[in-house]
Design a protein around this motif. Structure first.
Motif, PDB file in Angstrom:
ATOM      1  N   UNK A  13       0.860  -1.184   0.000  1.00 52.48           N
ATOM      2  CA  UNK A  13       0.000   0.000   0.000  1.00 52.48           C
ATOM      3  C   UNK A  13       0.891   1.226   0.000  1.00 52.48           C
ATOM      4  N   UNK A  14       0.672   2.094  -0.970  1.00 52.26           N
ATOM      5  CA  UNK A  14       1.437   3.334  -1.110  1.00 52.26           C
ATOM      6  C   UNK A  14       0.477   4.496  -0.909  1.00 52.26           C
ATOM      7  N   UNK A  15       0.507   5.085   0.276  1.00 55.43           N
ATOM      8  CA  UNK A  15      -0.380   6.203   0.581  1.00 55.43           C
ATOM      9  C   UNK A  15       0.387   7.495   0.316  1.00 55.43           C
ATOM     10  N   UNK A  16       0.154   8.098  -0.845  1.00 56.12           N
ATOM     11  CA  UNK A  16       0.920   9.254  -1.284  1.00 56.12           C
ATOM     12  C   UNK A  16       0.222  10.578  -1.059  1.00 56.12           C
ATOM     13  N   UNK A  17       0.847  11.640  -1.531  1.00 53.94           N
ATOM     14  CA  UNK A  17       0.340  12.991  -1.330  1.00 53.94           C
ATOM     15  C   UNK A  17      -0.950  13.241  -2.098  1.00 53.94           C
ATOM     16  N   UNK A  18      -1.065  12.676  -3.280  1.00 55.40           N
ATOM     17  CA  UNK A  18      -2.242  12.939  -4.106  1.00 55.40           C
ATOM     18  C   UNK A  18      -3.143  11.724  -4.286  1.00 55.40           C
ATOM     19  N   UNK A  19      -2.641  10.527  -3.986  1.00 56.55           N
ATOM     20  CA  UNK A  19      -3.442   9.327  -4.208  1.00 56.55           C
ATOM     21  C   UNK A  19      -2.966   8.193  -3.320  1.00 56.55           C
ATOM     22  N   UNK A  20      -3.763   7.132  -3.300  1.00 58.07           N
ATOM     23  CA  UNK A  20      -3.425   5.906  -2.586  1.00 58.07           C
ATOM     24  C   UNK A  20      -3.472   4.752  -3.570  1.00 58.07           C
ATOM     25  N   UNK A  21      -2.441   3.891  -3.527  1.00 57.54           N
ATOM     26  CA  UNK A  21      -2.366   2.750  -4.437  1.00 57.54           C
ATOM     27  C   UNK A  21      -2.222   1.462  -3.651  1.00 57.54           C
ATOM     28  N   UNK A  22      -2.748   0.398  -4.247  1.00 60.46           N
ATOM     29  CA  UNK A  22      -2.476  -0.948  -3.774  1.00 60.46           C
ATOM     30  C   UNK A  22      -1.887  -1.717  -4.944  1.00 60.46           C
ATOM     31  N   UNK A  23      -0.711  -2.288  -4.736  1.00 62.79           N
ATOM     32  CA  UNK A  23      -0.060  -3.093  -5.768  1.00 62.79           C
ATOM     33  C   UNK A  23       0.205  -4.472  -5.172  1.00 62.79           C
ATOM     34  N   UNK A  24      -0.245  -5.500  -5.867  1.00 62.75           N
ATOM     35  CA  UNK A  24      -0.052  -6.870  -5.415  1.00 62.75           C
ATOM     36  C   UNK A  24       0.995  -7.521  -6.310  1.00 62.75           C
ATOM     37  N   UNK A  29       8.434 -10.456  -7.602  1.00 60.86           N
ATOM     38  CA  UNK A  29       8.298  -9.008  -7.664  1.00 60.86           C
ATOM     39  C   UNK A  29       7.491  -8.516  -8.838  1.00 60.86           C
ATOM     40  N   UNK A  30       6.913  -9.415  -9.640  1.00 60.06           N
ATOM     41  CA  UNK A  30       6.090  -9.018 -10.780  1.00 60.06           C
ATOM     42  C   UNK A  30       4.705  -8.595 -10.297  1.00 60.06           C
ATOM     43  N   UNK A  31       4.160  -7.554 -10.928  1.00 64.49           N
ATOM     44  CA  UNK A  31       2.852  -7.034 -10.533  1.00 64.49           C
ATOM     45  C   UNK A  31       1.752  -7.967 -11.022  1.00 64.49           C
ATOM     46  N   UNK A  32       0.904  -8.390 -10.086  1.00 63.65           N
ATOM     47  CA  UNK A  32      -0.233  -9.251 -10.404  1.00 63.65           C
ATOM     48  C   UNK A  32      -1.501  -8.424 -10.586  1.00 63.65           C
ATOM     49  N   UNK A  33      -1.654  -7.388  -9.756  1.00 65.92           N
ATOM     50  CA  UNK A  33      -2.857  -6.554  -9.810  1.00 65.92           C
ATOM     51  C   UNK A  33      -2.570  -5.234  -9.111  1.00 65.92           C
ATOM     52  N   UNK A  34      -3.351  -4.199  -9.443  1.00 64.54           N
ATOM     53  CA  UNK A  34      -3.174  -2.903  -8.781  1.00 64.54           C
ATOM     54  C   UNK A  34      -4.440  -2.072  -8.896  1.00 64.54           C
ATOM     55  N   UNK A  35      -4.536  -1.067  -8.042  1.00 65.46           N
ATOM     56  CA  UNK A  35      -5.636  -0.100  -8.089  1.00 65.46           C
ATOM     57  C   UNK A  35      -5.151   1.192  -7.459  1.00 65.46           C
ATOM     58  N   UNK A  36      -5.747   2.316  -7.854  1.00 66.44           N
ATOM     59  CA  UNK A  36      -5.294   3.619  -7.378  1.00 66.44           C
ATOM     60  C   UNK A  36      -6.455   4.602  -7.376  1.00 66.44           C
ATOM     61  N   UNK A  37      -6.547   5.416  -6.314  1.00 71.44           N
ATOM     62  CA  UNK A  37      -7.581   6.438  -6.210  1.00 71.44           C
ATOM     63  C   UNK A  37      -6.993   7.709  -5.630  1.00 71.44           C
ATOM     64  N   UNK A  38      -7.381   8.853  -6.200  1.00 71.22           N
ATOM     65  CA  UNK A  38      -6.941  10.144  -5.704  1.00 71.22           C
ATOM     66  C   UNK A  38      -7.802  10.586  -4.523  1.00 71.22           C
ATOM     67  N   UNK A  39      -7.250  11.498  -3.712  1.00 69.34           N
ATOM     68  CA  UNK A  39      -8.037  12.100  -2.652  1.00 69.34           C
ATOM     69  C   UNK A  39      -7.980  13.618  -2.775  1.00 69.34           C
TER      70      UNK A  39
END
Length: 497
Positions: A13-24, A29-39
């Motif tokens: 989980x990457x909770x950033x300044x402009x958005x939050x992401x979940x990367x699985x 280390x290969x990306x299986x799935x991800x999602x991201x939403x701004x706040x």
């Protein structure tokens, strides 16, 4: 139920300044799935920046749900969770209800600017006493919300950076038995922690105005942080890695050797240099921070240069001025001219951070003539990003006594290949972009893997590969002229606050 994946997956989980992401990611280390939403960015008045901590927590749950459902991932498939977060952003909340008593005050916010000696606690904390650290933001909330200080003294209130807020909620919140902790990298950004002992300093807490009794436990970055609450999609998943976002990027770039450095081009610009197990105090306007700590081992330290405005300058040209239609236009337009035509943009929207530390500076555009158009403004914006980075690199070289042989880069802006070439030109040093530039969220995942005992630092280093390298193509005379013009423009930004 058995997992359909050969190895346990890791949720980062990457909770950033402009958005939050979940990367699985999978075991390699290969990306299986991800999602991201701004706040929402809440701007109550000039210089103030706030976030709704409840919205951010909701977005964490939302991103995890979407990322898991997208690939039919179940809790049986997940072995560990890693968390990384925007640093210095502070929140205070009610222990009994879990409700914040005020919006979170963001790291960019300037309301806690300090008129005293900015270096007075540098030797103890590695930080400047200015508007940047989280501690004064917590104190401001306690001072400006009715009854907050009394409630804090009675043990009714909790506080911390965003990692603490999310850990508390992930592990149970007001309805459970939550973990109330922070990691050493985030604690090192508060102005309240002794850099060498990794403990809250009573004298500093009293001076800043934060009761030491309300602060969370400080833990190593890579190790046990409890398990996810027993309701929801991730019930029981162990949390084994927590890092501030720039430290996560350093870890994700595998900068494990003393002298390794990376620069992240995000909302701001953040250059970190691994200095090993001994903290080095800066004489050149840099900060000293904890890079990471593996449980049971000595912490690793870093020198850091933080620039407030990086990618947000491109957003400003797009959203406030209408110079760009999209962020990608900055590369297209800037590539249509050979130089900026003498135009310089100094993006001191909330003062200048490292290495100048001038809170009185304000945004300035110089060198405008009738010849200049939006192509030159776009080019000047890219040059401002590269020139600010150069200042931090030179300060870092002065402090460390080591000339940078290469600069590893990551973050959203590194997709702009013209910017990367300008950066190499301005530095006179090769610039390396990794194959996967999402090193912040990957760093959180890597930390969780190490914390769970599934990977070593050597394993992580083997996963990081270089996608492209840019070499300098600018002559020394032209480089010097560009830098001299920049220094004149920066001087014009002073004394405007």
């Amino acid at each position: 139920m058995t997992s359909r994946f050969p190895e346990p997956l890791i949720i980062a989980i990457d909770q950033g300044t402009t958005s939050t992401r979940c990367v699985i990611t999978d075991g390699a280390g290969a990306v299986v799935s991800s999602a991201q939403y701004e706040h929402q960015q809440i701007l109550p008045r000039q210089g103030w920046v706030e976030h709704d901590a409840r919205e951010i927590w909701a977005n964490v749950r939302r991103t995890v749900t979407v990322a898991m459902v997208e690939q039919d991932i179940t809790v049986e498939d997940v072995g560990a969770l890693g968390l990384t977060n925007q640093r210095e952003t502070a929140v205070v909340w009610d222990r009994a209800t879990g409700e914040p008593i005020h919006n979170a005050i963001v790291w960019q916010d300037t309301r806690t600017a300090d008129d005293g000696d900015a270096r007075r606690w540098l030797a103890r904390t590695g930080l400047m006493a200015n508007s940047y650290p989280a501690g004064p933001k917590i104190a401001w909330i306690l001072d400006h919300v009715d009854g907050a200080r009394e409630r804090a003294a009675d043990g009714e209130l909790l506080c911390g950076t965003m990692d603490t807020w999310l850990l508390w909620n992930l592990t149970g919140g007001a309805r459970g038995n939550p973990v109330y902790a922070t990691d050493v990298t985030n604690a090192s950004r508060t102005l309240l922690m002794d850099l060498r002992t990794q403990t809250w300093d009573p004298e500093l807490c009293e001076a800043v105005g934060v009761p030491i009794s309300m602060l969370p436990e400080i833990r190593a970055s890579i190790g046990e942080f409890g398990s996810v609450r027993h309701r929801g999609l991730l019930a029981g998943v162990p949390i084994t890695g927590v890092l501030g976002d720039q430290q996560a990027a350093l870890f994700g770039q595998a900068c494990f050797a003393v002298g390794d450095a990376k620069n992240t081009y995000g909302t701001g610009l953040f250059l970190l240099l691994n200095t090993g197990e001994t903290p080095h105090l800066s004489e050149s306007g840099l900060l000293t921070t904890v890079a990471w700590q593996v449980a049971g081992q000595a912490p690793v330290y870093a020198l850091e240069g933080s620039v407030a405005v990086g990618g947000s300058l491109i957003q400003w040209l797009r959203d406030q001025l209408g110079v760009l239609r999209t962020a990608a236009d900055s590369e297209t337009l800037a590539g249509q001219v050979e130089d900026s035509g003498g135009v310089y943009i100094v993006p001191a929207f909330s003062g200048l951070f490292a290495p100048r530390w001038r809170p009185d500076a304000r945004g300035t555009i110089t060198g405008l003539t009738r010849f200049a158009d939006r192509r030159h403004l776009a080019r000047a914006a890219l040059e401002a990003t590269a020139l600010q980075t150069r200042e931090v690199v030179r300060a870092m070289e002065e402090d460390s006594g080591v000339a940078l042989e290469r600069l590893r880069v990551d973050g959203g802006m590194v997709a702009n290949e013209l910017l990367m070439q300008i950066q190499a030109d301005v530095l006179g040093t090769p610039v390396e972009r990794p194959a996967n530039v999402e090193t912040t969220v990957l760093g959180a995942g890597y930390a969780a893997a190490v914390g769970a005992g599934w990977a070593t630092l050597d394993d992580i280093a083997a996963r990081v590969t270089v996608d492209r390298t840019w070499e300098s193509a600018m002559g020394e005379e032209r480089r010097r002229a560009l830098i001299d013009g920049w220094n004149i423009a920066v001087a014009a930004s002073f004394g405007q606050a």
